[in-house]
Enzyme design. Sequence first.
Site, short mmCIF file in Angstrom:
data_model
loop_
_atom_site.label_atom_id
_atom_site.label_comp_id
_atom_site.label_asym_id
_atom_site.label_seq_id
_atom_site.Cartn_x
_atom_site.Cartn_y
_atom_site.Cartn_z
N CYS A 181 0.85 -1.18 0.00
CA CYS A 181 0.00 0.00 0.00
C CYS A 181 0.88 1.24 0.00
O CYS A 181 2.09 1.16 0.24
CB CYS A 181 -0.91 0.03 1.24
SG CYS A 181 -2.07 -1.33 1.34
N GLY A 186 0.10 0.09 -4.99
CA GLY A 186 -1.21 -0.53 -4.86
C GLY A 186 -2.12 -0.09 -5.97
O GLY A 186 -2.27 1.11 -6.20
N ASN A 214 -0.10 1.59 5.79
CA ASN A 214 0.77 0.78 4.94
C ASN A 214 1.48 -0.23 5.82
O ASN A 214 2.17 0.15 6.76
CB ASN A 214 1.78 1.67 4.20
CG ASN A 214 2.82 0.88 3.43
OD1 ASN A 214 3.95 1.31 3.27
ND2 ASN A 214 2.45 -0.29 2.92
N GLY A 215 1.31 -1.50 5.52
CA GLY A 215 1.95 -2.53 6.32
C GLY A 215 0.98 -3.66 6.60
O GLY A 215 -0.08 -3.77 5.98
N CYS A 264 12.48 -3.09 5.47
CA CYS A 264 12.26 -4.11 4.45
C CYS A 264 13.25 -3.96 3.30
O CYS A 264 13.20 -2.99 2.54
CB CYS A 264 10.83 -4.02 3.91
SG CYS A 264 10.50 -5.13 2.54
N TYR A 314 12.82 -4.30 -5.02
CA TYR A 314 11.68 -4.45 -5.93
C TYR A 314 10.66 -3.33 -5.88
O TYR A 314 10.26 -2.78 -6.90
CB TYR A 314 10.98 -5.79 -5.63
CG TYR A 314 9.75 -6.02 -6.49
CD1 TYR A 314 9.88 -6.35 -7.84
CD2 TYR A 314 8.47 -5.90 -5.96
CE1 TYR A 314 8.76 -6.57 -8.64
CE2 TYR A 314 7.35 -6.11 -6.75
CZ TYR A 314 7.49 -6.45 -8.08
OH TYR A 314 6.39 -6.65 -8.86
N SER A 324 11.45 -4.25 -14.25
CA SER A 324 12.04 -4.60 -12.97
C SER A 324 13.54 -4.89 -13.02
O SER A 324 14.24 -4.70 -12.03
CB SER A 324 11.32 -5.81 -12.37
OG SER A 324 11.29 -6.87 -13.30
N ASP A 338 16.41 -10.36 -14.18
CA ASP A 338 15.16 -10.00 -13.53
C ASP A 338 15.44 -9.81 -12.04
O ASP A 338 16.52 -10.14 -11.56
CB ASP A 338 14.10 -11.07 -13.75
CG ASP A 338 12.67 -10.52 -13.61
OD1 ASP A 338 12.52 -9.33 -13.28
OD2 ASP A 338 11.72 -11.29 -13.83
N CYS A 346 6.42 -13.33 3.11
CA CYS A 346 6.46 -12.13 3.95
C CYS A 346 5.13 -11.99 4.68
O CYS A 346 4.07 -12.24 4.11
CB CYS A 346 6.70 -10.89 3.09
SG CYS A 346 6.62 -9.33 4.02
N CYS A 393 12.44 -12.87 3.77
CA CYS A 393 12.00 -13.59 2.57
C CYS A 393 13.15 -14.34 1.91
O CYS A 393 12.92 -15.29 1.15
CB CYS A 393 11.33 -12.63 1.57
SG CYS A 393 12.31 -11.19 1.13
#
Length: 457
Positions: free
Chosen positions: A9, A36, A111-112, A245, A251, A292, A354, A391, A445
Site C-alpha cells: 500500500c 497498490g 501501509n503494512g 524491508c 523491488y 524490474s 530480472d 512475507c 523472505c
Amino acid sequence: MFDEIHDECGVFGIYSNKQENAKLTMYGLFAIQHRGQESAGIATTDGYGINYHKDMGLVSSVFKDEKTFDKLKGNIAIGHVRYSTTGDSEVVSAQPLVIRHSKGDLAIAHNGNLVNTGVLKQKLEEQGSIFQTSNDTEAILHLIARSLEDNIEDSIVDALGQVKGAYSILFMTNDKLIAIRDPLGIRPLVIGKIDGDYVFASETPALDLIDAEYIREVEPGEMVVVDSNGLRSEKVFFKEKTAKCIFELIYFGRPDSNLFGRNVYLIRKEIGKQLAREHKIEADIVIPVPDSGISAAIGYAEESGIPFEKGIMRNHYVGRTFIQPTQLDRELGVKKKLSPIADVIKGKKVIVIDDSIVRGTTSRKIVKLLKKAGAKEVNMLIAAPPVVAPCYYGIDMPTRKELIAATHTLEETKKYILADYLGYLSVKGMHKAIRTEKNEFCDACFTGKYPIKFPDM
C-alpha cells in the site's frame, strides 16, 4: 516479474491552509500508484467533520470526475492506494477508513500488515466489537475507540502498543495530522515541506511531483503531529535494532525514490555490478526483463563489459484484471505484456536479468519467448537471493510450498524454467551492494529469519 509478488500500500497526507489539498493528495497518490492498484481513496477535513471518497481501481479512475473534489475541502487530507495483502478486495475495505467515536472523528491510512490480527479481533469481538471490513487496519480503530486514555494521541499510542507487525500510518482528526511508524521501521514514511506546510508520503517521488522539499524520514517508533501550532514529534516506541524491508530497495521502490537513506536506482545498479562479480558468463548481450530488471542489467553490463541491449519490450497499457483467467489468458498472459525484439536476440548468447523468481512460471515463459525469438543461449540471472519464505509484513507473497526456491534445488529450478544457466545474487552480496549496517534490514523472505514472532501461526 509479473503477477507474482504484489505491492502492499501507499499513503500520502498534507496539512495546509490552502484549498487544493485533495488535489495535491491525488497527485501524490499518482506518484505511489505502483504500491497498490486495487483501490484508492482520499479523506479531508475542514475542522467540522471528515469527508471522503474511495473506490476500486486506479487513482485516475477513482478521481476522474472534477465534482468529486467539491466535497473534499479542508486544510488536512490523507490518501491511500491499496493492494489487499490482508482482507478482501472490496470497496468497504478500501482506505482511508473513517469513524466517529467519543474522542471525535478519525480517519486512518495504513501501509503494512499486522501479524496478531486474529488474536486482536477475537478479543475485541468478545468485548462487543463488530467489524465492518476484513482487513487488519480496522482492528487498530477499535483499539483506539476502546482506549481509556484521555486524548487521541495517547489513545493511538495505547492501541499501537497492542499490535505486532509493520505499520506506517497516517491518522487525521478534525484538527491534526498524525504520522507514526512501527518501532522496527519496516515500511518507509517520509516528511516533506511545501510553502511552509507539511507533507507525508510513503516514497519521495510523491514529494517531488508536488514540488515539496524532502525533510527526513519519520523515524522508527516516532510519532509526528502537525496542527495549528506546527510540527512536533516524540519517540513513543523503542527498539535497539530496526528491520527495514530490504525488498523495498530490491523491488518495490520507484527507481527515483530515496528509501532508507539510499537511492533506489543506484542501489539496483550496484546490485547488478555485484551480480557480475559473482556470475561471470560469456555472452553477447545483457538484456533486462522490463521494467524490474533494467537498473541491475545496466550495472551488470558496466561491470562485465558485455553490451546492454533492450531485447524485450513491455506493453505499459496492460492493467490488472479482476476476472478469473481462462486457459487462453494463461497462455497469452506474458506475451501480452512482454515482446522480444527478435533482430536483437537472434543467434546471440543472452544474459537476461530480472529482480526475482517466485513460482517460476513467468521466468519459464520469458525463457521460452527468447528461445523462440532465436536466442542461442538464455542465461537467467536474478538480482536478488532466492525467495525461500513468505512475507507477513505487508507484501503479498505465495506460501512457502508455492515458492520454487524453497521446494526445488538450483538445478531443478534451472531445468524447470528452461534456462541454460541460472544464478542468484548471494545474501552476502546483496547486503554488500546495499551497504547495510548490522541489525538494519529485514531479509526474512531470503533467509527465513523473521524479526517479529507470530502469535497467529
